[in-house]
Design an enzyme around this catalytic site. Structure first.
Site, PDB file in Angstrom:
ATOM      1  N   GLY A  48      -1.866 -10.536  -3.325  1.00 51.68           N
ATOM      2  CA  GLY A  48      -0.688 -11.374  -3.526  1.00 51.68           C
ATOM      3  C   GLY A  48       0.153 -11.043  -4.749  1.00 51.68           C
ATOM      4  O   GLY A  48       0.884 -11.900  -5.257  1.00 51.68           O
ATOM      5  N   SER A  49       0.098  -9.781  -5.208  1.00 52.60           N
ATOM      6  CA  SER A  49       0.944  -9.455  -6.369  1.00 52.60           C
ATOM      7  C   SER A  49       2.433  -9.524  -6.000  1.00 52.60           C
ATOM      8  O   SER A  49       3.266  -9.874  -6.836  1.00 52.60           O
ATOM      9  CB  SER A  49       0.584  -8.085  -6.963  1.00 52.60           C
ATOM     10  OG  SER A  49       0.936  -7.049  -6.086  1.00 52.60           O
TER      11      SER A  49
ATOM     12  N   ILE B 124       3.242  -9.958  13.867  1.00 50.57           N
ATOM     13  CA  ILE B 124       3.813 -11.295  14.038  1.00 50.57           C
ATOM     14  C   ILE B 124       4.071 -11.536  15.533  1.00 50.57           C
ATOM     15  O   ILE B 124       4.601 -10.674  16.233  1.00 50.57           O
ATOM     16  CB  ILE B 124       5.123 -11.431  13.222  1.00 50.57           C
ATOM     17  CG1 ILE B 124       4.826 -11.306  11.729  1.00 50.57           C
ATOM     18  CG2 ILE B 124       5.826 -12.750  13.512  1.00 50.57           C
ATOM     19  CD1 ILE B 124       3.933 -12.395  11.165  1.00 50.57           C
TER      20      ILE B 124
ATOM     21  N   ASN C 231       9.523  -7.798   5.652  1.00 55.57           N
ATOM     22  CA  ASN C 231       8.227  -7.194   5.313  1.00 55.57           C
ATOM     23  C   ASN C 231       8.433  -6.171   4.206  1.00 55.57           C
ATOM     24  O   ASN C 231       9.495  -5.574   4.102  1.00 55.57           O
ATOM     25  CB  ASN C 231       7.631  -6.493   6.535  1.00 55.57           C
ATOM     26  CG  ASN C 231       6.284  -5.856   6.225  1.00 55.57           C
ATOM     27  OD1 ASN C 231       5.428  -6.478   5.578  1.00 55.57           O
ATOM     28  ND2 ASN C 231       6.080  -4.620   6.656  1.00 55.57           N
TER      29      ASN C 231
ATOM     30  N   HIS D  18       6.837  -2.591   2.817  1.00 57.63           N
ATOM     31  CA  HIS D  18       5.959  -1.488   3.221  1.00 57.63           C
ATOM     32  C   HIS D  18       5.840  -0.508   2.054  1.00 57.63           C
ATOM     33  O   HIS D  18       6.843  -0.165   1.431  1.00 57.63           O
ATOM     34  CB  HIS D  18       6.550  -0.797   4.455  1.00 57.63           C
ATOM     35  CG  HIS D  18       5.652   0.269   4.988  1.00 57.63           C
ATOM     36  ND1 HIS D  18       4.537  -0.015   5.751  1.00 57.63           N
ATOM     37  CD2 HIS D  18       5.668   1.613   4.827  1.00 57.63           C
ATOM     38  CE1 HIS D  18       3.920   1.108   6.052  1.00 57.63           C
ATOM     39  NE2 HIS D  18       4.581   2.117   5.498  1.00 57.63           N
TER      40      HIS D  18
ATOM     41  N   GLU E 197       7.663  -2.155  -5.630  1.00 57.45           N
ATOM     42  CA  GLU E 197       7.712  -3.287  -4.683  1.00 57.45           C
ATOM     43  C   GLU E 197       8.089  -4.577  -5.395  1.00 57.45           C
ATOM     44  O   GLU E 197       8.916  -5.353  -4.912  1.00 57.45           O
ATOM     45  CB  GLU E 197       6.345  -3.468  -4.010  1.00 57.45           C
ATOM     46  CG  GLU E 197       5.965  -2.341  -3.072  1.00 57.45           C
ATOM     47  CD  GLU E 197       4.639  -2.601  -2.352  1.00 57.45           C
ATOM     48  OE1 GLU E 197       4.305  -3.770  -2.105  1.00 57.45           O
ATOM     49  OE2 GLU E 197       3.935  -1.632  -2.054  1.00 57.45           O
TER      50      GLU E 197
END
Ligand code: GAR
Length: 206
Positions: free
Chosen positions: A12-13, A95, A109, A111, A181
């Site tokens: 969960g970073s 999903i 999302n 990636h 990210e």
């Protein structure tokens, strides 16, 4: 305020980066995370949610008799929390089609590569970085994209490159890519909110 849900399976970073962005950064006054869903009871993302006082729920596939009931449970949580945008952040499941229909172009999302390279079925987490090392490329990076019915193939919202040196291991690359990210996910959410919800209110854009 746009109401975000985070779906995550692991550390969960990225969830933390999004939370920090509305507490202190680019998402301030624009969005907030109202719900964290994990399909893994041991995921550290659930601990992060508790620390941040964010409503969280664990919905594991094994607790349901089939995919339909599992997907319904996720869908109901999203609806009850009046979620506007869904952000997949290290969520390691497809999903459901019905959820995609209702949240059309409202599911994002992240990636850990420069799509369309190193994407598709089986390309997630460390597998991506191992493939990058094997291919001997000089650059990798991160991509935020809309989610559709195929793996990693929805419209790209934002990308950020990172340089790779010859001595980099998959772990080294993962670290560099995660840093990228954490920068682009909040920026991509901001971009979507401004283009979709605030300025043009036009879902046909994507
Ligand atoms: C991130 O690198 C994300 O891009 C990747 O999992 C990691 C989750 O990290 N996602 C995928 O590979 C999905 N295809 P986090 O739990 O610390 O946010």
């Amino acid at each position: 305020m746009i109401r975000l849900a985070i779906l995550a399976s692991g550390g969960g970073s990225n969830m933390q980066a999004i939370v920090d962005a509305y507490k202190f950064g680019v998402l301030k006054g624009l969005a907030e995370v109202v719900l964290v869903i994990s399909n893994n009871a041991n995921a550290f993302v659930l601990e992060r949610a508790r620390k941040e006082n964010i409503k969280s729920v664990c919905i594991e596939r094994k607790s349901f008799k089939d995919d339909e009931f599992f997907n319904k449970a996720i869908f109901t949580k999203l609806q009850v929390a009046s979620v506007d945008l869904v952000c997949l952040a290290g969520y390691m499941r497809m999903i459901d089609k019905e959820i995609l229909k209702v949240y059309n172009r409202r599911i994002l999302n992240i990636h850990p590569a420069l799509l369309p390279k190193f994407g598709g079925k089986g390309m997630y987490g460390h597998f991506v970085h191992e493939a990058v090392v094997k291919a001997g490329v000089k650059k990798s990076g991160a991509t935020v994209h809309f989610v559709n019915e195929e793996y990693d193939s929805g419209k790209i919202i934002l990308q950020k490159e990172v340089e790779i040196s010859k001595s980099d291991t998959p772990g080294d690359i993962a670290k560099k890519v995660l840093e990228a990210e954490h920068k682009i996910y909040p920026q991509a959410i901001k971009k979507v909110i401004e283009e979709k919800f605030e300025v043009k209110n036009d879902f046909s854009l994507y």
